[in-house]
Scaffold this motif. Structure first.
Motif, short mmCIF file in Angstrom:
data_model
loop_
_atom_site.label_atom_id
_atom_site.label_comp_id
_atom_site.label_asym_id
_atom_site.label_seq_id
_atom_site.Cartn_x
_atom_site.Cartn_y
_atom_site.Cartn_z
N VAL A 1 106.01 -19.47 7.48
CA VAL A 1 105.82 -18.97 8.64
C VAL A 1 107.40 -18.41 8.94
O VAL A 1 107.77 -17.15 9.31
N ASP A 2 108.51 -19.18 8.37
CA ASP A 2 109.80 -18.43 8.32
C ASP A 2 109.98 -17.36 7.50
O ASP A 2 110.65 -16.43 8.00
N ALA A 3 109.35 -17.36 6.25
CA ALA A 3 109.50 -16.22 5.63
C ALA A 3 108.81 -15.08 6.12
O ALA A 3 109.23 -13.83 6.13
N MET A 4 107.72 -15.20 6.88
CA MET A 4 106.85 -14.05 7.56
C MET A 4 107.93 -13.55 8.68
O MET A 4 107.89 -12.34 9.12
N LYS A 5 108.37 -14.55 9.35
CA LYS A 5 109.36 -14.18 10.38
C LYS A 5 110.45 -13.43 10.23
O LYS A 5 110.76 -12.32 11.02
N ASN A 6 110.92 -13.62 9.06
CA ASN A 6 112.39 -12.99 8.67
C ASN A 6 112.12 -11.72 7.87
O ASN A 6 112.86 -10.82 7.90
N TYR A 7 110.97 -11.56 6.85
CA TYR A 7 110.79 -10.52 6.15
C TYR A 7 109.31 -9.62 6.74
O TYR A 7 109.55 -8.62 6.16
N GLY A 8 108.54 -10.20 7.49
CA GLY A 8 107.35 -9.56 7.80
C GLY A 8 106.17 -10.02 7.19
O GLY A 8 106.39 -10.17 6.04
#
Length: 410
Positions: A341-348
């Protein structure tokens, strides 16, 4: 227990990094950013959990129809002959076979609520004929590795999170995850079979493993001849066609079994709603810990170090920012989910990093958690080579997920 230590590690490491940046580098804003991240990630965790309600309600309802319609029993019959060969020490009529096949079939369909009780029952039944009660038997180790390899046909949880994070096509990771989990399971089975001296050249095993391997290799070989746009298009069409066909098949099974399809859907949907609410504290807890870890600069330090190693070897490093999900996966399912979730939040969610993190999340299961729960439930202390084979399967699934992401999304 592993998540407890990981959670503490995130906070303590963030604090140390913050002090270093403040004292030695004069960064007076670092603790302000860390505190701000606690509020921001707590809000994000709540919003994501709340947003999951609709999608999770839908899929839990659909899955309940399939469950009541007998899809788990159908899968059990399809894979039964193969698994009889993988557990030679149990004999042909061992009572654990039913629970083993039901557990694995439920796992393939993403039915975690049904899979875990069946898995615990299978362990209990295998333990009854285990000659050394404190030491894992061959069948128990094979069963555990099959669980940790995470063979998944419908990666519901990953698609649900991608939908909530705003992915244009939440199901575009369907085929990459299916392929990655296949390789993870294949290598896991082979590694255990080598330890247990199971005859992999048995005609039944060859028919299942060989046939499926040729099919998967054929898909990859065919897709390697296509352009990037064609791979994306065919994957998108196939993924969504298969998923909608699954919905129709489950409903058809319900009609054939003469169950009240609508009411069954409502029953499952209620579980989906309660599940979405229950995960709020867990998601908030891990996201806040990851948030301060990132805000302190510790996460960037970790990924930059890994990137430097791969650059030194001449390897493309675009995948490195998704590696925290991979590193967390064997230790903690919820921790890895938070990293995704953190990766998707920060990079899309539709970025390359977002796709890699999503595919890795669906590629394997949580080895140490499964080992603790399943072996702990029957009092086994000596796990022999179970951890080794489980981690081999995890590593294979992660590497396959990264390589397949380059093929499908880069």
């Amino acid at each position: 227990m592993a998540l407890n230590y990981i959670w503490i590690f995130f906070f303590f490491t963030a604090f140390v990094f913050g002090l270093v940046k403040l004292i030695f580098f004069g960064d007076t804003s670092v603790f302000t950013e860390m505190v701000a991240s606690t509020f921001d990630m707590a809000k994000t965790g709540f919003q994501i959990s709340l947003g999951l309600t609709g999608v999770l309600t839908l899929w839990m309802g659909i899955m309940r129809i399939g469950e009541k319609g007998g899809v788990v029993r159908i899968f059990s019959r399809l894979i039964g002959p193969f698994f009889n060969k993988l557990f030679p020490d149990l004999g042909k009529d061992h009572p654990a076979y039913g629970s083993i096949m039901m557990n694995l079939a439920a796992n393939m369909l993403g039915l975690d609520n049904a899979a875990t009780p069946m898995g615990l029952q299978a362990m209990k039944e295998m333990q009854e004929t285990n000659p050394s009660k404190k030491t894992a038997s061959n069948p128990q180790i094979m069963f555990l590795v099959l669980n940790t390899s995470g063979l998944t046909i419908i990666p519901i949880s990953v698609m649900v999170y991608r939908a909530q994070m705003g992915a244009a096509d939440p199901a575009d990771i369907f085929i990459p995850i299916l392929l990655a989990t296949f390789f993870s399971t294949l290598v896991g089975v082979i590694s255990v079979s080598i330890y247990q001296k199971i005859k992999l050249f048995d005609k039944v095993i060859l028919a299942y493993l060989g046939g499926l391997s040729l099919f998967i290799i054929g898909i990859i070989a065919w897709m390697s001849t296509l352009s990037k746009d064609q791979v994306t298009l065919y994957s998108q069409v196939a993924s969504n066609l298969i998923l909608f066909s699954t919905i129709i098949s489950f409903i058809a099974l319900g009609v054939i079994r003469k169950i009240n399809v609508y009411q069954t859907f409502i029953e499952g949907a209620k579980d989906g709603f309660s599940t979405a609410i229950k995960i709020i504290p867990y998601l908030v807890a891990i996201l806040v810990a990851i948030g301060v870890f990132r805000a302190s600069g510790a996460l960037d330090f970790l990924t930059d170090g890994i990137a430097w190693v791969f650059r030194s070897l001449g390897v493309n490093t675009d995948f490195v920012d998704a590696l925290p999900t991979a590193l967390m996966k064997p230790l903690s399912g919820s921790g890895a989910r938070g990293m995704m979730v953190d990766a998707m939040k920060n990079y899309g969610p539709d970025s390359f990093v977002g796709h890699v993190a999503s595919t890795v999340q669906g590629a394997t299961d949580t080895t140490f958690y499964i080992l603790a729960v399943y072996f702990g439930s029957v009092g086994i202390r000596n796990t022999k080579y179970a951890v080794t084979c489980g981690l081999i399967a995890d590593f294979t699934g992660i590497v396959a997920a990264i390589l397949l992401s380059y093929m499908f999304f880069h």
